[in-house]
Write an enzyme that holds these catalytic residues in place. Structure first.
Site, PDB file in Angstrom:
ATOM      1  N   ARG A   1       0.810  -1.241   0.000  1.00 44.62           N
ATOM      2  CA  ARG A   1       0.000   0.000   0.000  1.00 44.62           C
ATOM      3  C   ARG A   1       0.834   1.278   0.000  1.00 44.62           C
ATOM      4  NH1 ARG A   1       0.277  -1.820   4.885  1.00 44.62           N
ATOM      5  NH2 ARG A   1      -1.338  -3.423   4.831  1.00 44.62           N
TER       6      ARG A   1
ATOM      7  N   HIS B   1       6.321 -11.505  15.056  1.00 43.32           N
ATOM      8  CA  HIS B   1       5.999 -10.252  15.726  1.00 43.32           C
ATOM      9  C   HIS B   1       4.781 -10.417  16.620  1.00 43.32           C
ATOM     10  CE1 HIS B   1       2.610  -8.331  13.307  1.00 43.32           C
ATOM     11  NE2 HIS B   1       3.051  -9.110  12.361  1.00 43.32           N
TER      12      HIS B   1
ATOM     13  N   GLU C   1       6.354  -4.418  14.169  1.00 48.19           N
ATOM     14  CA  GLU C   1       6.462  -4.947  12.804  1.00 48.19           C
ATOM     15  C   GLU C   1       5.504  -4.241  11.874  1.00 48.19           C
ATOM     16  OE1 GLU C   1       5.536  -7.645   9.361  1.00 48.19           O
ATOM     17  OE2 GLU C   1       4.202  -6.732  10.830  1.00 48.19           O
TER      18      GLU C   1
ATOM     19  N   GLU D   1      15.634  -3.073  14.139  1.00 47.13           N
ATOM     20  CA  GLU D   1      16.479  -2.346  15.096  1.00 47.13           C
ATOM     21  C   GLU D   1      17.364  -3.317  15.862  1.00 47.13           C
ATOM     22  OE1 GLU D   1      16.638   0.861  14.669  1.00 47.13           O
ATOM     23  OE2 GLU D   1      15.075   0.539  13.180  1.00 47.13           O
TER      24      GLU D   1
ATOM     25  N   ASP E   1       4.830 -15.246  10.706  1.00 43.26           N
ATOM     26  CA  ASP E   1       4.005 -14.040  10.763  1.00 43.26           C
ATOM     27  C   ASP E   1       2.713 -14.400  10.069  1.00 43.26           C
ATOM     28  OD1 ASP E   1       2.847 -11.552  10.736  1.00 43.26           O
ATOM     29  OD2 ASP E   1       4.284 -10.642   9.349  1.00 43.26           O
TER      30      ASP E   1
ATOM     31  N   SER F   1       9.562  -8.728   0.758  1.00 43.07           N
ATOM     32  CA  SER F   1       9.473  -7.974   1.995  1.00 43.07           C
ATOM     33  C   SER F   1       8.106  -8.236   2.611  1.00 43.07           C
ATOM     34  CB  SER F   1       9.667  -6.481   1.738  1.00 43.07           C
ATOM     35  OG  SER F   1       9.614  -5.793   2.962  1.00 43.07           O
ATOM     36  N   GLY F   2       7.823  -7.534   3.693  1.00 45.80           N
ATOM     37  CA  GLY F   2       6.523  -7.705   4.326  1.00 45.80           C
ATOM     38  C   GLY F   2       6.604  -8.382   5.668  1.00 45.80           C
TER      39      GLY F   2
ATOM     40  N   ARG G   1       3.895 -20.304   6.592  1.00 43.76           N
ATOM     41  CA  ARG G   1       2.547 -19.967   7.045  1.00 43.76           C
ATOM     42  C   ARG G   1       1.498 -20.853   6.376  1.00 43.76           C
ATOM     43  NH1 ARG G   1       2.237 -13.825   5.401  1.00 43.76           N
ATOM     44  NH2 ARG G   1       4.335 -13.868   6.270  1.00 43.76           N
TER      45      ARG G   1
ATOM     46  N   SER H   1      29.657 -16.861 -13.884  1.00 42.03           N
ATOM     47  CA  SER H   1      29.815 -16.866 -12.425  1.00 42.03           C
ATOM     48  C   SER H   1      28.956 -17.949 -11.782  1.00 42.03           C
ATOM     49  CB  SER H   1      29.421 -15.506 -11.842  1.00 42.03           C
ATOM     50  OG  SER H   1      30.399 -14.556 -12.149  1.00 42.03           O
TER      51      SER H   1
ATOM     52  N   ASP I   1      30.859 -23.751   8.989  1.00 36.05           N
ATOM     53  CA  ASP I   1      30.988 -22.304   8.788  1.00 36.05           C
ATOM     54  C   ASP I   1      30.696 -21.922   7.342  1.00 36.05           C
ATOM     55  OD1 ASP I   1      31.389 -21.891  11.412  1.00 36.05           O
ATOM     56  OD2 ASP I   1      33.500 -21.293  11.279  1.00 36.05           O
TER      57      ASP I   1
ATOM     58  N   HIS J   1      21.768  -7.490  -0.367  1.00 32.67           N
ATOM     59  CA  HIS J   1      21.797  -8.831  -0.974  1.00 32.67           C
ATOM     60  C   HIS J   1      21.706  -8.641  -2.478  1.00 32.67           C
ATOM     61  CE1 HIS J   1      20.909 -13.084  -1.548  1.00 32.67           C
ATOM     62  NE2 HIS J   1      20.992 -13.303  -0.247  1.00 32.67           N
TER      63      HIS J   1
ATOM     64  N   TYR K   1       6.005  -6.066  -1.414  1.00 31.60           N
ATOM     65  CA  TYR K   1       5.950  -7.404  -0.830  1.00 31.60           C
ATOM     66  C   TYR K   1       6.779  -8.383  -1.663  1.00 31.60           C
ATOM     67  CZ  TYR K   1       1.699  -5.908   1.713  1.00 31.60           C
ATOM     68  OH  TYR K   1       0.790  -5.273   2.493  1.00 31.60           O
TER      69      TYR K   1
END
Ligand SMILES: *[C@@H]1O[C@H](CO)[C@@H](O)[C@H](O)[C@H]1NC(C)=O
Ligand SMILES: *[C@@H]1O[C@H](CO)[C@@H](O)[C@H](O)[C@H]1NC(C)=O
Ligand SMILES: *[C@@H]1O[C@H](CO)[C@@H](O)[C@H](O)[C@H]1NC(C)=O
Ligand SMILES: *[C@@H]1O[C@H](CO)[C@@H](O)[C@H](O)[C@H]1NC(C)=O
Length: 782
Positions: free
Chosen positions: A215, A380, A427, A436, A456, A517-518, A536, A623, A708, A731, A742
């Site tokens: 949004r 969250h 969130e 943070e 979430d 994202s989201g 989910r 690569s 590692d 990234h 999103y």
């Protein structure tokens, strides 16, 4: 985002904005670079204060299989239900008293259950709260919107109609009287389509519908197009009566339900708008609010389709009929949609902004043999209102995982690697609590974290979905083989593979989506390169971010038996515990190869579309060849160690393998008993035929080196220079799409350069991404 964006004049503006943002943010990035390393150690105690060398101490006799069996005995479905009832009893928006009380209650509950090192981590982000608002249609006729979500029979919490008024996170205040224009989903392409028809949105109140993109980006596109204000409404075609019966008769959106949400522009960074790159501690250096590039400059309000209808109806006969632009411009209301401009409306918004505390609840279970390697699980806790599906279902799962692990800890269980569990705050406003915390602990996380597991909006139906770093994809697939789908009785894996199976070089496997994202995985994956996964169960849901995302909705429609809450808890255990216990980390970079090849093909296609040399993509291919070699070599090394360990323990251990088509295909030390079709009912841990004296230590040099590479391999995709213009995102393979929010964009910097039509820049960025891929390969092959 369509090709139209290529030609948008606004793109020039965006890049001017990028430059401004960059100047302001550079100051904070410099602060981040110079911060005192010692101050970072404070809150993660065990990760930093324990001696690294515990080599040679007896490894406690816990395998992932034993831990999973103990965990699964402890999971309690009725408690999951009770926890959700508690979480949803009050509205608990980020920074509220109720939010703080829940953070404290969870800490107390975890501590009582036996979780060690529980604490609350407080940050101080900028938040806004609605003070007052009104929306009136003045012409052609008068209509005053109520902006209220009325009480619903049978839904107790809905009685408090304005407990959190309908509003948008980070909308500025405003007082606008103007004509109306309808702009479909409000994408840059939609605004371009209006411009192409001579429809001027400058100074207008733009009406856009939810769907298609995040949004905040609708508001951003409207702002760039010169609109004065934005109304975002939930069209019934999206999640209302067009989809099915509406709440309380069905799960879909009733006429007066409103989707709240944040409109922070995720383009530049996530987290507190005023402290990119640094933690929003009490006395952090902050950007002035006016310089935060992610804060919208025009006011916006969310409304229901019931109240959007008179505004849309006022447009009829003005501008062009919406369906003449494209079919999807006509929404689901039984009126003819037109673009306008027409009518006249008055929008008034008074939002109060303040820096306020938020509270992450944390627990740290120190690893017995590798305390300096960590797996993190989080969901969250803050919600717009009561938040049953979003996020309560996921929060309740994480609380339950914490509680059960606490009980196990009391009885002597110790993970090999450290487990950190979190309920994040803030969130909803912009992934703040998690971001943070990550910014606060960059150095220690960089040195210790091998994976982040995110939940979430955990349960709103019975359709399992996962998004992950490809390096974690097979672990998720494996986890779903051991858990039964409550409705069908088959394994989650089988049902999932039937629905979205994809053919890969390793067989037909359920599709794991890329992370865009989201939710709270963003800072982990895209800022510092920690492999992440998000899981989910979705379903028919029209109560998102409304007053009706309630316990009653969940009990009637989302998960009436709570069996999907239980299933998600079990799957989470089967992802978390192998990461915490397996002597060789269950991470594998080979699945990355297939994805990278697909994304390189998309780059070639985009180059062709922009009349740039397609052969530039060849550098990526070269690569990826190098990367493939390294990933296969590392898989071999890992499998070799696994086989050695298994020989020594005299048990059968399969390599991480996401293929195969049954629950039994990859389940290693688990025995399947009982007579059901796929035998899930009686999964019990098998006695080790010959109990090893002391199983091999994950810290033994050979294991340590391979682990590692597996645990930190994702860091190889990080380019510290970041994506040009939005340097917080580092990234090179995944970032939230500039205009989708999103959705993930793959090789984002390359596509952004192509869309700018910047040929020289594209060439340079491809070279740089190709070099990063080689560096990533180098890390795996080292
Ligand atoms: C729910 O809240 C009540 C009252 O605060 C508390 O006694 C109970 O333990 C809580 N239950 C769960 C499962 O959190
Ligand atoms: C909004 O602006 C109008 C016109 O400038 C003004 O008359 C009105 O008082 C303002 N409303 C509020 C609540 O500030
Ligand atoms: C922040 O600054 C205030 C005022 O100088 C001070 O009292 C407080 O202790 C500081 N907080 C932290 C966490 O340093
Ligand atoms: C992580 O550590 C590596 C090696 O020290 C360093 O090059 C890199 O910049 C660090 N990453 C972040 C995000 O600080």
């Amino acid at each position: 985002m369509g090709d139209a964006s290529n030609t948008l004049p606004e793109f020039k503006q965006i890049h001017e904005m990028h430059a401004l943002a960059a100047a302001a943010i550079a100051v904070l990035a410099a602060v981040a670079a110079s911060r005192d390393a010692l101050s970072l150690t404070a809150s993660l105690g065990p990760l930093t204060t324990l001696p690294a060398a515990t080599l040679g101490t007896a490894r406690p006799p816990w395998s992932a299989e034993r831990a999973i069996a103990a965990f699964e005995r402890g999971v309690d479905r009725s408690r999951l239900r009770e926890t959700l009832r508690n979480l949803t009893a009050v509205a608990h928006i980020a920074g509220s008293d109720a939010d703080r009380a829940q953070a404290e209650a969870i800490q107390a509950e975890w501590a009582a259950a036996g979780l060690p090192n529980t604490h609350i981590k407080t940050y101080f982000p900028l938040l806004n709260r609605p003070v007052s608002r009104s929306l009136t249609l003045l012409a052609p006729e008068r209509f005053e919107a109520t902006l209220r979500e009325p009480a619903v029979d049978g839904d107790d919490t809905s009685r408090d109609e304005e407990v959190v008024p309908t509003f948008l996170g980070y909308s500025p205040s405003g007082n606008v009287t103007a004509e109306l224009v309808y702009a479909n989903f409000g994408s840059p392409a939609d605004f371009a389509a209006l411009a192409a028809r001579g429809i001027d949105v400058r100074g207008k109140i733009v009406l856009v519908r939810y769907g298609s993109a995040f949004r905040g980006l609708k508001v951003r596109a409207a702002e760039l197009a010169g609109a004065a204000a934005v109304l975002i409404y939930s069209d019934p075609a999206e999640d209302g009566f067009v989809r099915g019966p509406v709440y309380p008769d069905g799960p879909w959106r009733p006429p007066l339900a409103v989707q709240r949400g944040s409109i922070m522009y995720p383009t530049f960074y996530e987290g507190d708008p005023l402290t990119p790159f640094v933690a929003a501690t009490e006395n952090a250096t902050r950007l002035p609010q006016s310089e935060a590039p992610c804060l919208p400059k025009i006011p916006a309000l969310p409304i229901s389709y019931g109240e959007a209808k008179p505004f849309l109806a006022a447009l009829k006969g003005h501008g062009v009929a919406a369906h003449t632009i494209a079919n999807d411009w006509q929404g689901g209301l039984d009126i003819e949609y037109w673009t306008g401009p027409a009518g006249k409306a008055h929008l008034f918004i008074d939002n109060e902004f303040a820096v306020k505390p938020i509270w992450n609840t944390m627990a740290v279970i120190e690893g017995a043999s590798e305390p300096d390697r960590a797996v993190i699980l989080g969901a969250h806790r803050d919600s717009w209102v009561f938040g049953a599906a979003d996020p309560g279902s996921a929060t309740s799962v994480v609380i339950e995982v914490g509680r059960v692990l606490g009980e196990m800890h009391k009885r002597g269980w110790r993970p090999d690697r450290t487990i950190v569990i979190a309920t994040w705050d803030g969130e909803e406003y912009g992934l703040i609590g998690s971001t943070e915390w990550v910014e606060d602990h960059v150095e220690i996380l960089n040195k210790t974290a091998v994976a982040y597991i995110n939940l979430d909006h955990g349960i709103a139906g019975d359709v399992f979905r996962a998004a992950a770093s490809p390096s974690m994809a097979n672990l998720v697939r494996q986890a779903t083989k051991g858990v039964r789908d409550p409705n069908s009785g088959q394994s989650i894996y089988k049902k999932w593979n039937r629905r979205v199976g994809v053919d890969t070089p390793e067989g037909r496997v359920p599709q794991v989506q890329p992370l865009g994202s989201g939710s709270d995985y963003v800072a982990f994956l895209q800022h510092i390169g920690i492999a992440a996964v998000d899981m989910r169960f979705t379903g028919d849901e029209g109560i998102y971010h409304s007053n009706y995302d309630s316990f009653n909705w969940m009990a009637k429609f989302g998960d009436p038996t709570w069996k999907y809450h239980e299933a998600l808890t079990l799957i989470t255990g089967r992802v978390l515990l192998p990461l915490a216990h397996d002597r060789v980390l269950p991470i594998d970079f080979v699945p990355y190869v297939h994805e990278l090849r697909t994304y390189a093909k998309d780059v070639a296609a985009a180059l062709g579309g922009a009349s740039m040399p397609v052969e530039w993509a060849g550098r990526l291919d070269a690569s990826i060849d190098v990367f493939e070699k390294a990933a296969r070599k590392l898989r071999k090394e890992a499998d070799h160690l696994r086989r050695d360990d298994a020989d020594e323990d005299n048990v059968v251990v399969d390599a991480v393998d996401g293929s195969g088509d049954g629950i039994d295909a990859g389940v290693s030390v688990l025995t399947v008993q009982g007579g059901s079709d796929d035998g899930l009912a009686g999964i019990v841990p098998q006695q080790h035929p010959k109990h090893p004296k002391h199983p091999k230590h994950p810290k033994e040099p050979k294991h340590r080196a391979v682990n590692d590479k597996l645990g930190f391999g994702e860091r190889g995709f990080i380019d510290m220079a970041g994506i040009p213009g939005r340097e917080w995102y580092r990234h090179v393979v995944y970032a939230p799409g500039e205009w989708s929010g999103y959705g993930a964009e793959m090789f984002p910097a390359i596509h952004e350069a192509i869309r700018r039509g910047d040929s020289a820049g594209t060439n340079k960025i491809i070279a740089s991404v190709a070099a990063t891929l080689r560096r990533a390969a180098g890390m795996l092959a080292a």
